[in-house]
Motif scaffolding. Structure first.
Motif, short mmCIF file in Angstrom:
data_model
loop_
_atom_site.label_atom_id
_atom_site.label_comp_id
_atom_site.label_asym_id
_atom_site.label_seq_id
_atom_site.Cartn_x
_atom_site.Cartn_y
_atom_site.Cartn_z
N GLU A 333 0.83 -1.21 0.00
CA GLU A 333 0.00 0.00 0.00
C GLU A 333 0.87 1.26 0.00
O GLU A 333 0.59 2.22 -0.72
CB GLU A 333 -0.92 -0.01 1.22
CG GLU A 333 -1.98 -1.11 1.16
CD GLU A 333 -2.81 -1.14 2.42
OE1 GLU A 333 -2.50 -0.33 3.33
OE2 GLU A 333 -3.76 -1.95 2.49
N GLU A 334 1.93 1.24 0.82
CA GLU A 334 2.81 2.41 0.85
C GLU A 334 3.49 2.63 -0.49
O GLU A 334 3.66 3.76 -0.94
CB GLU A 334 3.86 2.23 1.95
CG GLU A 334 3.27 2.27 3.37
CD GLU A 334 4.34 2.08 4.42
OE1 GLU A 334 5.50 1.83 4.01
OE2 GLU A 334 4.02 2.16 5.62
N ALA A 335 3.90 1.56 -1.16
CA ALA A 335 4.54 1.68 -2.48
C ALA A 335 3.57 2.29 -3.49
O ALA A 335 3.94 3.16 -4.30
CB ALA A 335 5.04 0.32 -2.95
N GLU A 336 2.29 1.85 -3.48
CA GLU A 336 1.30 2.41 -4.39
C GLU A 336 1.07 3.89 -4.12
O GLU A 336 0.96 4.71 -5.05
CB GLU A 336 -0.02 1.64 -4.25
CG GLU A 336 0.09 0.20 -4.78
CD GLU A 336 -1.21 -0.55 -4.58
OE1 GLU A 336 -2.14 0.04 -3.96
OE2 GLU A 336 -1.30 -1.72 -5.01
N GLU A 337 0.99 4.28 -2.85
CA GLU A 337 0.79 5.68 -2.52
C GLU A 337 1.97 6.53 -3.01
O GLU A 337 1.79 7.64 -3.53
CB GLU A 337 0.62 5.84 -1.01
CG GLU A 337 -0.68 5.24 -0.49
CD GLU A 337 -0.78 5.35 1.02
OE1 GLU A 337 0.20 5.83 1.64
OE2 GLU A 337 -1.82 4.95 1.59
N ASP A 338 3.18 6.00 -2.85
CA ASP A 338 4.35 6.75 -3.32
C ASP A 338 4.31 6.95 -4.83
O ASP A 338 4.64 8.03 -5.35
CB ASP A 338 5.64 6.02 -2.93
CG ASP A 338 5.82 6.00 -1.42
OD1 ASP A 338 5.26 6.89 -0.74
OD2 ASP A 338 6.54 5.09 -0.92
N GLU A 339 3.91 5.92 -5.58
CA GLU A 339 3.82 6.04 -7.03
C GLU A 339 2.79 7.10 -7.44
O GLU A 339 3.03 7.90 -8.36
CB GLU A 339 3.46 4.69 -7.64
CG GLU A 339 4.59 3.67 -7.54
CD GLU A 339 4.18 2.34 -8.12
OE1 GLU A 339 3.00 2.22 -8.53
OE2 GLU A 339 5.02 1.41 -8.15
N GLU A 340 1.62 7.11 -6.79
CA GLU A 340 0.61 8.11 -7.10
C GLU A 340 1.10 9.52 -6.82
O GLU A 340 0.88 10.46 -7.62
CB GLU A 340 -0.66 7.84 -6.29
CG GLU A 340 -1.37 6.55 -6.71
CD GLU A 340 -2.59 6.29 -5.85
OE1 GLU A 340 -2.80 7.07 -4.89
OE2 GLU A 340 -3.32 5.29 -6.13
N GLU A 341 1.81 9.71 -5.72
CA GLU A 341 2.33 11.03 -5.40
C GLU A 341 3.33 11.49 -6.46
O GLU A 341 3.34 12.66 -6.88
CB GLU A 341 3.00 11.01 -4.02
CG GLU A 341 1.99 10.85 -2.87
CD GLU A 341 2.68 10.81 -1.52
OE1 GLU A 341 3.93 10.83 -1.50
OE2 GLU A 341 1.97 10.75 -0.49
N ASN A 342 4.20 10.57 -6.91
CA ASN A 342 5.18 10.92 -7.95
C ASN A 342 4.48 11.32 -9.25
O ASN A 342 4.88 12.30 -9.92
CB ASN A 342 6.13 9.75 -8.20
CG ASN A 342 7.01 9.46 -6.99
OD1 ASN A 342 7.33 10.39 -6.24
ND2 ASN A 342 7.40 8.21 -6.82
N GLU A 343 3.46 10.58 -9.62
CA GLU A 343 2.73 10.92 -10.85
C GLU A 343 2.07 12.29 -10.74
O GLU A 343 2.10 13.10 -11.69
CB GLU A 343 1.67 9.85 -11.14
CG GLU A 343 2.28 8.50 -11.54
CD GLU A 343 1.21 7.46 -11.76
OE1 GLU A 343 0.01 7.78 -11.50
OE2 GLU A 343 1.56 6.32 -12.15
N ASN A 344 1.46 12.60 -9.62
CA ASN A 344 0.83 13.91 -9.42
C ASN A 344 1.86 15.04 -9.51
O ASN A 344 1.60 16.10 -10.08
CB ASN A 344 0.12 13.95 -8.08
CG ASN A 344 -1.06 12.98 -8.02
OD1 ASN A 344 -1.68 12.70 -9.07
ND2 ASN A 344 -1.36 12.46 -6.85
N GLU A 345 3.04 14.81 -8.92
CA GLU A 345 4.07 15.84 -8.97
C GLU A 345 4.52 16.09 -10.40
O GLU A 345 4.73 17.23 -10.82
CB GLU A 345 5.28 15.42 -8.11
CG GLU A 345 4.98 15.44 -6.61
CD GLU A 345 6.18 14.96 -5.80
OE1 GLU A 345 7.18 14.56 -6.43
OE2 GLU A 345 6.10 14.99 -4.56
N ILE A 346 4.67 15.01 -11.19
CA ILE A 346 5.08 15.16 -12.59
C ILE A 346 4.02 15.96 -13.37
O ILE A 346 4.34 16.83 -14.19
CB ILE A 346 5.31 13.79 -13.22
CG1 ILE A 346 6.55 13.13 -12.58
CG2 ILE A 346 5.51 13.90 -14.73
CD1 ILE A 346 6.70 11.66 -12.91
N LYS A 347 2.74 15.68 -13.15
CA LYS A 347 1.66 16.40 -13.83
C LYS A 347 1.67 17.87 -13.49
O LYS A 347 1.54 18.74 -14.36
CB LYS A 347 0.32 15.79 -13.48
CG LYS A 347 0.10 14.40 -14.08
CD LYS A 347 -1.26 13.87 -13.68
CE LYS A 347 -1.49 12.47 -14.29
NZ LYS A 347 -2.81 11.92 -13.89
#
Length: 445
Positions: A333-347
């Motif tokens: 779950e923590e790994a998925e949350e980190d991936e979502e945060e990275n994608e949002n930052e890139i956008k």
């Protein structure tokens, strides 16, 4: 008659019988001579020569020490003139019997170890004898020592003593305080009773005997049996050991443990008292010299050894905390949350860059402007600002001198030019269609 005379004459003529008796006597006389010549002799001439070599007195009665060890002598002899001897070394010879010491009445120390002696004898007249060493011999029984009133030390290691009867004579030696019976064959536990009946015994060595394995609680038993014992085998018997042994005899292991704890605190104080005295003297010395109180305290801690403990505690504090058990579901779950945060930052970064590009004003080309193509040389040739001015400075001057229309230079990368395109320059007045290649516009006024 004549026949009888003849028979008697014949009997008298039987010479072989007489010869046999005489031959046997000759053999008996020859055997001691061979034994005498088998070993070197302790002659008077040899002893005088030996005294001269070792810088001793040439007058025999003035010598109080004789070093006659490692000479290979088979017997003790020719010492009648050395009446003043107090120490006699006869170690490592081939002596088989203790003899011919009747004139050494002042003898204190007699060293006869590493010989071939099998019996203790001929020592009655040595009334001043204090120490006798008979180790590494073939003695099977202790005897003839009770008549020596000043005998203090007896060394009988590496001999042939086996039973209690072999050492029973020690009870009659009232002045003995040091007894070495190590590396014999004594295995009877009753030997402890014999040694405990010796009133003045202080040092006992029984190492190398099977007795140590057969006696239960050997060291405690020997300490309790021999009241004046100060050294047993390979280590001393301290007052603390005796007190613990007495407590063990009265109350068992628990009483011994309590007694040992009572002895620990005063012994610790006694061992640390010199350190405290040194720190007290050092504090006064540093105080008179004007040292800081913190420095004095730190030095005292170093003397006590407290700094090592503090350093060890700091080392333990610096260690990372122990790893905790983490569930695999939580980690996913923590790994998925980190991936979502990275994608949002890139956008968000992309959106901000696009908005900034839109906000920058871009000037549209005017109709009167003339596009003048200029092929830009590779950037490697543009080394500095001066080189850039040399390329574009001439056009600026010409435009400023003449009142012509402003010229817009169209710079095209050399890499972007297609090989198939025609090399002829397009006409100035015609507007070329926009190319798909990247173009950098530099406007000059």
């Amino acid at each position: 008659m004549p026949s009888e005379l003849i028979e008697t004459a014949i009997e008298n003529m039987l010479v072989p019988a007489k010869l046999t008796s005489s031959s046997s006597l000759i053999k008996i006389e020859e055997t001691p001579k061979r034994e005498e010549t088998r070993y070197p002799r302790m002659t008077k001439e040899f002893i005088k020569k030996h005294c001269k070599e070792h810088k001793l007195y040439q007058t025999p009665y003035l010598n109080d020490v004789l070093y006659l060890h490692f000479k290979g002598f088979g017997r003790i002899e020719n010492l009648e003139e050395y009446v003043g001897l107090k120490c006699l070394w006869l170690e490592s010879n081939g002596i088989q019997c203790i003899e011919n010491l009747d004139h050494q009445l002042e003898l204190r120390c007699l060293y006869l170890h590493q010989n071939l002696i099998s019996r203790i004898e001929n020592l009655d007249h040595l009334q001043h004898l204090d120490t006798i060493n008979l180790s590494n011999n073939y003695i099977t029984k202790i005897e003839n020592l009770a008549m020596l009133p000043k005998l203090n030390s007896l060394y009988l290691s590496h001999n042939k003593l086996e039973t209690v009867e072999d050492i029973q004579h020690l009870k009659e030696c009232k002045t003995l305080s040091v007894v070495d019976l190590s590396h014999n064959c004594i295995d009877d536990p009753d030997a402890v009773d014999v040694l405990s009946q010796m009133a003045n015994i202080r040092v006992i060595n029984l190492m190398g005997n099977s007795l140590l394995k057969n006696v239960k609680d050997y060291r405690r038993t020997m300490t309790l049996g021999c009241v004046n014992l100060t050294y047993l085998d390979d280590r001393p018997v301290f007052p603390r050991d005796r007190a613990c042994a007495n407590a063990w005899a009265q109350g068992g292991r628990e009483a011994e443990r309590e007694e040992r704890q009572l002895w620990d605190t005063p012994e610790r104080k006694r061992s640390t008292q010199p350190v405290h005295d040194v720190m007290y003297i050092r504090r006064h010395f540093l105080g008179d010299r004007g040292e800081n109180e913190l420095d004095i305290q730190q030095s005292e801690n170093e003397l006590r050894g407290e700094t090592e403990e503090i350093n060890q505690e700091n080392e333990h504090d610096d260690e990372p905390p122990p790893l905790e058990d983490i569930n695999e579901s939580e980690t996913e779950e923590e790994a998925e949350e980190d991936e979502e945060e990275n994608e949002n930052e890139i956008k968000t970064e992309k959106e901000t860059t696009e908005s900034i590009v839109e906000m920058i004003p871009s000037e549209k080309p005017k109709d009167d402007d003339i596009d003048m193509p200029f092929i830009r040389p590779p950037l490697q040739n543009v080394e500095s600002r001066m080189s850039f001015d040399t390329i574009f400075g001439a056009s600026q001057k010409s435009n400023s001198d003449t009142n012509e229309k402003p010229v817009r230079l169209k710079i095209i990368d050399m890499d972007d030019i297609d090989e198939d395109s025609p090399s002829a320059d397009p006409p100035m007045e015609s507007n070329p269609p926009p190319s798909t290649t990247r173009k950098v516009l530099i406007e000059e006024l």
